[in-house]
Every structure is written in structure tokens, then in C-alpha cells.
Design a protein around this motif. Sequence first.
Motif, PDB file in Angstrom:
ATOM      1  N   GLY A   1      88.835  83.014  75.972  1.00 13.86           N
ATOM      2  CA  GLY A   1      87.896  81.966  75.579  1.00 13.86           C
ATOM      3  C   GLY A   1      88.386  81.159  74.395  1.00 13.86           C
ATOM      4  O   GLY A   1      88.907  81.710  73.426  1.00 13.86           O
ATOM      5  N   HIS A   2      88.252  79.848  74.500  1.00 12.25           N
ATOM      6  CA  HIS A   2      88.641  78.888  73.463  1.00 12.25           C
ATOM      7  C   HIS A   2      90.164  78.757  73.337  1.00 12.25           C
ATOM      8  O   HIS A   2      90.666  77.659  73.099  1.00 12.25           O
ATOM      9  CB  HIS A   2      88.031  79.235  72.084  1.00 12.25           C
ATOM     10  N   SER A   3      90.910  79.852  73.489  1.00 16.56           N
ATOM     11  CA  SER A   3      92.374  79.769  73.374  1.00 16.56           C
ATOM     12  C   SER A   3      93.005  79.360  74.701  1.00 16.56           C
ATOM     13  O   SER A   3      93.856  78.457  74.744  1.00 16.56           O
ATOM     14  CB  SER A   3      92.943  81.114  72.916  1.00 16.56           C
ATOM     15  N   TYR A   4      92.620  80.037  75.777  1.00 11.70           N
ATOM     16  CA  TYR A   4      93.175  79.760  77.101  1.00 11.70           C
ATOM     17  C   TYR A   4      92.032  79.629  78.104  1.00 11.70           C
ATOM     18  O   TYR A   4      91.855  80.447  79.000  1.00 11.70           O
ATOM     19  CB  TYR A   4      94.157  80.863  77.516  1.00 11.70           C
ATOM     20  N   GLN A   5      91.235  78.560  77.908  1.00  3.41           N
ATOM     21  CA  GLN A   5      90.056  78.341  78.739  1.00  3.41           C
ATOM     22  C   GLN A   5      90.421  78.176  80.211  1.00  3.41           C
ATOM     23  O   GLN A   5      89.701  78.617  81.102  1.00  3.41           O
ATOM     24  CB  GLN A   5      89.318  77.099  78.248  1.00  3.41           C
ATOM     25  N   ASN A   6      91.538  77.516  80.472  1.00  2.00           N
ATOM     26  CA  ASN A   6      92.021  77.287  81.836  1.00  2.00           C
ATOM     27  C   ASN A   6      93.057  78.319  82.251  1.00  2.00           C
ATOM     28  O   ASN A   6      93.765  78.113  83.245  1.00  2.00           O
ATOM     29  CB  ASN A   6      92.673  75.907  81.953  1.00  2.00           C
ATOM     30  N   GLY A   7      93.160  79.396  81.528  1.00  2.00           N
ATOM     31  CA  GLY A   7      94.288  80.297  81.720  1.00  2.00           C
ATOM     32  C   GLY A   7      95.472  79.786  80.928  1.00  2.00           C
ATOM     33  O   GLY A   7      95.431  78.713  80.312  1.00  2.00           O
ATOM     34  N   VAL A   8      96.541  80.559  80.922  1.00  2.00           N
ATOM     35  CA  VAL A   8      97.746  80.149  80.187  1.00  2.00           C
ATOM     36  C   VAL A   8      98.336  78.913  80.853  1.00  2.00           C
ATOM     37  O   VAL A   8      98.514  78.879  82.077  1.00  2.00           O
ATOM     38  CB  VAL A   8      98.777  81.291  80.177  1.00  2.00           C
ATOM     39  N   PRO A   9      98.618  77.856  80.067  1.00  2.00           N
ATOM     40  CA  PRO A   9      99.241  76.667  80.658  1.00  2.00           C
ATOM     41  C   PRO A   9     100.746  76.901  80.877  1.00  2.00           C
ATOM     42  O   PRO A   9     101.538  76.802  79.946  1.00  2.00           O
ATOM     43  CB  PRO A   9      99.003  75.558  79.637  1.00  2.00           C
ATOM     44  N   PHE A  10     101.115  77.207  82.094  1.00  2.00           N
ATOM     45  CA  PHE A  10     102.531  77.375  82.418  1.00  2.00           C
ATOM     46  C   PHE A  10     103.124  76.000  82.692  1.00  2.00           C
ATOM     47  O   PHE A  10     102.780  75.346  83.692  1.00  2.00           O
ATOM     48  CB  PHE A  10     102.698  78.286  83.638  1.00  2.00           C
ATOM     49  N   ARG A  11     104.004  75.574  81.799  1.00  2.00           N
ATOM     50  CA  ARG A  11     104.653  74.272  81.966  1.00  2.00           C
ATOM     51  C   ARG A  11     105.880  74.461  82.866  1.00  2.00           C
ATOM     52  O   ARG A  11     107.015  74.603  82.412  1.00  2.00           O
ATOM     53  CB  ARG A  11     105.075  73.694  80.628  1.00  2.00           C
TER      54      ARG A  11
END
Length: 370
Positions: free
Chosen positions: A191-201
Motif C-alpha cells: 500500500g502507498h509504495s507499490y499500489q499497482n504492484g512493483v513497476p517492472f520497467r
Amino acid sequence: MSTRTLSSSLRRFRAPLVLAIAAALLCAPLAGSSDAKVTSFGSPLSEPATLNTGVDLGYTGTNTDVPASPEAPTGVVHTYHFGADTALWNIGLANGDAQAPATGQALKISVEGCAEPASDGTPPLTQIHFQDLSPLPGGGAKVNITSQAFNVPVCGAGGASGSTVSTYEPINLCVSAGDYVDLNDEGGFVGHSYQNGVPFRVIGRTSGSKMASFIRGGGTNNGDTLSSSDTSAMDGYANNANEELLLRVTLGTGADATHICPGGKAGLPPALAPIRVSPQTDGVNHARVVAVALFCRVTPCKGTATITDGSGKTFGRTGFNLTAGKTMHLPIRVRPALVSLIRRNHGVSATLDASVGSTTITQKIGIKIF
């Protein structure tokens, strides 16, 4: 239990590849063979990753309104989707083939990009898997098999960036012709840090390419269906036009693929000959007949048996059609000259050549008068 811990627990039921396979199979040298071939398919990895799984997937989601800025003139910065297990795979490439050209083993998988850390310093869950997917009629795919876990580098750590290419070696990841290979992450919602899950670029913007994605907590495991009709604003299937998963597969076939995979031959014991001739001493009777012992492993077991002196001089020959799986005594009538040698020397050492198809087995045998 946190969402991150729950996601990791669900992963236990994924039943990755059979990791108990002896390490020797993985490390066995790749034998040369006319039917062996190593090729590659997937993204050419010709551009850096500029898009990520957090905000660049095609889900409607829920928007977060913030004050307008030059970067976000409308005031909308993020479109949120569920931060759950995610599968990404290319279904069309502007350059290259998105599907496996042959059946074999994914020997190596190269991925360009990194996992973006949260601005508040919370470390990201960087664990990923690779999967073999079979296309489904009408769109989507079915998960067949999942690799062991790997880790993507964190952007900024050790110089990692969207141009960093990491290469992984899955254990016994079998791929069928026409299948896709995906990148599968474990969500990593915080929550708040990775709301969408980890953003894998790990995504590039490429005109003409098309990437599919599927988001579902515990819904991207072996046997799961990633149906193109399973859609919602926050999860399920999505088409991502002009986007390309920066993933490339090195594919081995024949002797360059483990025998665990269909058509693979690496790691197999040497093939047994169709016929076995053991060292033996046989007797010749008054009719000049020697009965030699042969064991066949194949059906039919048709061939010829020849007794020579080792220099090419033939003393006897006969054809045979033997029963497989049994030791048979094959009678061979020999020349009088061989009988004379046996009497003179109280026995001789001869050579027996037994041929089945293109295979000839040669064995020294003793012959005496019994």
C-alpha cells in the motif's frame, strides 16, 4: 499476512519445473547432431525499456487526480490496477517472431530492463518466473509450465537501467512450436509504495508490436487459462498496442535440448545396439555346425552372421530372423578348412560379425570340437 507474503505463498502451488531433476542433466554437454539446432525468437532487444507494468498496461483502472503540471496537463498521473500476479507476453512483433519456431527447450532467456523502486525507499519484490503459454482460439493463452524463480535488477542499483540486459537459464523449460514465452511477476503490492504492484520497467514502445497482459492474484499458475474474454477495469486480460515485452528466448532442439522436452536428446544414455554378442566358446559338431549365442533387442531382428579368421577370410555365413528379448543359439555351418584348423590347433579364435540393419557387432569367439 501481507499481500506480498500471500502472493509468495500462492506461488508455492505453481509447481515450477521438476527441480529434483539431477543437476547433471542440466550441465550435460550438448552433443553435436545433424538434427540439433539453437535459434532464438522474441524481441530483438534493440531499444531500452521506457514503460513499466505499473502504469503502462491497458487497464481502465481508477485514476488519481493531482494538480495539473507540464508532465500531467490533465492532472491525472496514474491509472491504478490490481497489484497482483501479472503475465506479460508478446503476441506480435514489428521485428521478429513472437512465437516459438520449433519444439524444444528454452536454454536462455534475456530480459532488458529493471524493477523500479518506490520513492519512499521500500524495496521492491524483484522475483519473476518464465512460462510456456499455448495460444487459445479467439485469443489469450493457457499456462503450461513455469520456471524456477529469478530476480530482476533494481533500477539505479549497480548502474541498472532500462538498457540493462539480464540473461537467465531456466531448468527444463520446455516449449512447443507456436507457443509464447512470458514474463510472470508476483505482483508485489505494498500500500502507498507499490499500489499497482512493483513497476517492472521491461516494456518498450514499438510501433507495430502488440503485447498481452493478464493480472490475477493466484491466477497465472500452471494450467490456468488467461482468456482474452476475461476483462475488467483492474485485472484480467488486456491488449497493449505498440508495446513490446523486451524478452528474447534462446531455443535448443534435438541434441541441444534436454530429453525431458519433446524431441530433445541431451542427457540420454548411449543407444544400445540392436543385437548383443557376448564372448563365448562354442563347439563344432560332426556336421560342421557351430551354434553361436545372440541376443536381440529389436523386432524384427533380421540380419546376417559371419564367421571369419579376422583377416577377411570367411569360414561360414547365415541369415537369421530371431526373437527379441531372448538369447538364441544360431547354427552356422562352417567350411572344412576351419574344422581342420580346429583339430590341428585344438581349437581356434575366430571373429563373429552379426549385422542388423546398418549396425554390425564384432566379437571374438572360441571354437572347439566338443
